[in-house]
Write a protein that holds these residues in place. Structure first.
Motif, PDB file in Angstrom:
ATOM      1  N   ASP B 174       5.109   1.413  -6.983  1.00  0.00           N
ATOM      2  CA  ASP B 174       4.774   0.313  -6.071  1.00  0.00           C
ATOM      3  C   ASP B 174       5.444  -1.002  -6.507  1.00  0.00           C
ATOM      4  O   ASP B 174       5.769  -1.193  -7.659  1.00  0.00           O
ATOM      5  CB  ASP B 174       3.259   0.108  -6.060  1.00  0.00           C
ATOM      6  N   TYR B 175       5.595  -1.875  -5.540  1.00  0.00           N
ATOM      7  CA  TYR B 175       6.122  -3.222  -5.774  1.00  0.00           C
ATOM      8  C   TYR B 175       7.480  -3.227  -6.477  1.00  0.00           C
ATOM      9  O   TYR B 175       7.742  -4.056  -7.343  1.00  0.00           O
ATOM     10  CB  TYR B 175       5.112  -4.083  -6.546  1.00  0.00           C
ATOM     11  N   GLY B 192       7.452   3.192  -3.631  1.00  0.00           N
ATOM     12  CA  GLY B 192       6.027   3.084  -3.338  1.00  0.00           C
ATOM     13  C   GLY B 192       5.726   1.961  -2.354  1.00  0.00           C
ATOM     14  O   GLY B 192       6.595   1.499  -1.618  1.00  0.00           O
ATOM     15  N   ARG B 193       4.483   1.524  -2.360  1.00  0.00           N
ATOM     16  CA  ARG B 193       4.065   0.474  -1.432  1.00  0.00           C
ATOM     17  C   ARG B 193       4.612  -0.886  -1.874  1.00  0.00           C
ATOM     18  O   ARG B 193       4.914  -1.095  -3.046  1.00  0.00           O
ATOM     19  CB  ARG B 193       2.539   0.399  -1.399  1.00  0.00           C
ATOM     20  N   GLY B 194       4.715  -1.802  -0.942  1.00  0.00           N
ATOM     21  CA  GLY B 194       5.007  -3.203  -1.260  1.00  0.00           C
ATOM     22  C   GLY B 194       6.380  -3.473  -1.854  1.00  0.00           C
ATOM     23  O   GLY B 194       6.568  -4.449  -2.581  1.00  0.00           O
ATOM     24  N   TYR B 197       8.179  -7.122  -2.524  1.00  0.00           N
ATOM     25  CA  TYR B 197       7.129  -8.136  -2.403  1.00  0.00           C
ATOM     26  C   TYR B 197       7.575  -9.434  -3.090  1.00  0.00           C
ATOM     27  O   TYR B 197       7.956  -9.442  -4.254  1.00  0.00           O
ATOM     28  CB  TYR B 197       5.849  -7.609  -3.048  1.00  0.00           C
ATOM     29  N   PRO B 210      11.747   3.029   3.068  1.00  0.00           N
ATOM     30  CA  PRO B 210      10.391   3.050   2.515  1.00  0.00           C
ATOM     31  C   PRO B 210       9.396   3.417   3.610  1.00  0.00           C
ATOM     32  O   PRO B 210       9.558   3.029   4.769  1.00  0.00           O
ATOM     33  CB  PRO B 210      10.169   1.610   2.054  1.00  0.00           C
ATOM     34  N   LYS B 211       8.350   4.163   3.218  1.00  0.00           N
ATOM     35  CA  LYS B 211       7.338   4.585   4.185  1.00  0.00           C
ATOM     36  C   LYS B 211       6.558   3.389   4.683  1.00  0.00           C
ATOM     37  O   LYS B 211       6.132   3.307   5.829  1.00  0.00           O
ATOM     38  CB  LYS B 211       6.379   5.561   3.504  1.00  0.00           C
ATOM     39  N   ASP B 212       6.385   2.431   3.775  1.00  0.00           N
ATOM     40  CA  ASP B 212       5.457   1.359   4.024  1.00  0.00           C
ATOM     41  C   ASP B 212       6.194   0.037   3.809  1.00  0.00           C
ATOM     42  O   ASP B 212       6.279  -0.458   2.702  1.00  0.00           O
ATOM     43  CB  ASP B 212       4.302   1.562   3.010  1.00  0.00           C
ATOM     44  N   LEU B 214       6.913  -3.924   4.116  1.00  0.00           N
ATOM     45  CA  LEU B 214       6.122  -5.147   4.250  1.00  0.00           C
ATOM     46  C   LEU B 214       6.428  -5.819   5.586  1.00  0.00           C
ATOM     47  O   LEU B 214       7.579  -5.843   6.019  1.00  0.00           O
ATOM     48  CB  LEU B 214       6.483  -6.118   3.110  1.00  0.00           C
TER      49      LEU B 214
END
Lengths: 302, 267
Positions: B174-175, B192-194, B197, B210-212, B214
């Motif tokens: 993540d991040y 990962g997420r974010g 960021y 990315p799946k997710d 921002l």
């Protein structure tokens, strides 16, 4: 005078007098060889002589995709002026107006050099704050947003103070067509030499000049000693049967490259022999007092 | 002259601070003096000689053999020379290094290459969180050089980095690229997420979308990037065959901060 003969063509025992210049090389790439060439030709346009063009420039050679930094077809361009400040200004203006504007182009340093000239480092301001700097392999590049995507441009290129301008050959012959054909052969041969350009139209000058004039304010004027129409009136350098004279001017990054280019040029001119109408190969000088580099044809031809 | 090598005798009962074992520090020391250097991190004193068997005599080329995840600060602050590690390493691998080359055949702990300024680190396995990230007390993460991670990277890879290139061959946590100031991160697989960021400037090059994403990243669509061709060419010269091509989808962000960074998702 026992002049040297090459295939019946007289090599006059004289020398080409050349001057120190500052020079640089840049590499232009584009989506196709054609567009790299368009950008390079535009950038090196109106750059025949420092007398009124500000710079002398030309295309050194074509680069295949595996020779360039971005794996696209490219062209190597050489640019010369009399001092570093002028070179910087000419480089900025020419790249800014002719390469930046050319579709799909990118621009890279082509010379290590003793000193650096700004390339992308000045063009980046066109990006109006949206430009991005990238360091790749220790070299800095600028990415400048433009309407077809991005201009990728290396921050600096090298400058050499060892460049030499004004290496030259004069071709004398019995017909205009013969002199033109021989001069074209010479330009083609010189094209193969690394580190040199022939800045004049097609590499050939038909209006060689002498220093000064009868008119005030005119710094250069026609080289009357080599004008076939004036044979009877001036202290001519031409035999009666010479109909035309053409000159090939060579600028190079080193004096060795000029010597190599002149060697290639002389042999290409004499290739067809005297039968094809070429009578003499000579060179231009100012008595040897103005330029520090003297290229003696006798030594060059060997 | 053969590489100066340190072979771990057995599993150490405390974490080791191996930051003294860099060429600059060892170049004028005799084997006996090297063995006397303290590398412990607790009140129980521990020297190089207690933990390692020494071999070789060329301190410009250092080898560690049989190390594990408790061997911290290998090559930290490195200024020249090469370090080859056959085994896992602990935290702070090459942290703050300036020049030189570190190669690890194993996994790395947290903060590998954190705040490094130059040189190169190659980890064949995974790297834990904050690889190329920021050291405590520093204002910036990685400031230059190359950090190549052969396996997966933990969370916050390249956190607050300012310059240089991080390559993650596997997945990233993540991040990824969190709070980046500038620089380049190349992520070859999932993130990962974010991701991105707080990205101010700099480039995150992603092979997979990315799946997710921002919501503070703005889409510019797909276009040509000569920069990717340049990077691919340079990577190739550096012995890394990574196909980037010349086309990518550009996302600008993070718009909640400066927003001059980018994600280039290869098209």
């Amino acid at each position: 005078m026992a002049d040297l003969k090459l295939k019946g063509v007289t090599i006059v025992e004289t020398f080409a007098e050349a001057f120190p210049m500052v020079g640089t090389r840049i590499i232009i790439t584009a989506p196709s060889q054609e567009w790299a060439m368009i950008a390079a030709r535009t950038m090196t346009g109106f750059a025949t002589s420092v007398i009124a063009c500000g710079a002398e420039a030309g295309i050194e050679r074509i680069l295949s995709p595996d020779e360039t930094l971005d794996g696209r077809p490219g062209v190597a361009v050489l640019l010369f002026t009399m001092d570093a400040d002028k070179l910087q200004r000419q480089l900025r203006n020419r790249v800014g107006q002719c390469v930046l504007t050319s579709p799909g182009s990118a621009c890279f340093a082509g010379l290590e050099g003793e000193k650096k000239l700004k390339l992308g480092a000045s063009l980046r301001f066109f990006g109006d704050g949206w430009q991005m700097s990238k360091l790749v392999g220790g070299r800095r590049f600028w990415r400048i947003p433009v309407m077809d995507g991005e201009l990728l441009c290396e921050a600096t290129t090298g400058l050499t103070k060892k460049a030499v301008g004004g290496g030259n050959l004069l071709v004398l012959g019995k017909t205009h067509a013969a002199v033109l054909a021989a001069s074209q052969r010479a330009v083609k041969a010189i094209d193969e030499v690394e580190g040199v350009i022939t800045p004049f139209p097609g590499g050939i000058v038909r209006s060689g000049s002498k220093v000064g004039s009868k008119y005030k304010g005119q710094i250069a004027s026609t080289n009357d000693a080599y004008c076939p129409t004036l044979k009877a009136a001036v202290k001519t350098a031409l035999p009666l049967d010479v109909e035309a004279v053409m000159e090939i001017v060579i600028d190079g990054l080193t004096k060795e490259s000029i010597a190599k280019a002149m060697h290639a040029g002389i042999h290409a001119i004499a290739e067809g022999g005297a039968d094809q109408g070429i009578t003499h190969i000579t060179a231009g000088n100012y008595g040897g007092n103005l330029g520090p580099h003297h290229f003696h044809l006798k030594e060059i031809v060997a | 002259m053969s590489a100066l090598s340190f072979e771990l005798k057995g599993k150490p009962d405390q974490r080791l601070d191996l930051s003294p074992l860099v060429p600059e520090r060892l170049k004028d020391l005799k084997a006996k003096d090297i063995e006397a250097l303290t590398i412990g991190s607790t009140r129980v004193p521990l020297t190089v000689g207690d933990a390692f068997k020494l071999k070789g005599n060329d301190p410009s080329e250092i080898r560690f053999v049989g190390t594990d995840g408790r061997c911290d600060k290998i090559g930290a602050g490195l200024k020249d020379g090469t370090i080859l590690v056959e085994g896992d390493v602990g935290a702070y691998l090459g942290a703050g290094m300036k020049r030189g080359k570190i190669e690890v055949k194993g996994n790395a702990g947290v903060l590998a290459g954190a705040s490094m300024a130059g040189g190169s680190i190659a980890v064949s396995g995974d790297a834990d969180e904050r690889a190329g990230g920021i050291l405590v007390g520093e204002t910036m993460g990685m400031k230059g050089g190359l950090l190549a991670i052969g396996g997966n990277a933990g969370p916050m890879v390249g956190e607050r980095m300012r310059r240089g290139l991080v390559i993650v061959e596997g997945d990233a946590g993540d991040y990824a690229g969190g709070r980046m100031i500038a620089g380049t991160i190349l992520l070859k697989r999932k993130v990962g997420r974010g991701a991105g960021y707080g990205l101010r400037r700099g480039s995150m090059i992603l092979v997979e979308e990315p799946k997710d994403l921002l919501p503070t990243f703005g889409d510019c669509g797909v276009m040509e990037f000569d920069y990717l061709r340049l990077l691919e060419h340079w990577l190739h010269e550096a012995g890394k065959n990574i196909k980037l091509g010349g086309r990518a989808r550009r996302l600008m962000g993070d718009m909640s901060v400066l927003g001059k960074g980018e994600m280039l998702i290869l098209a």
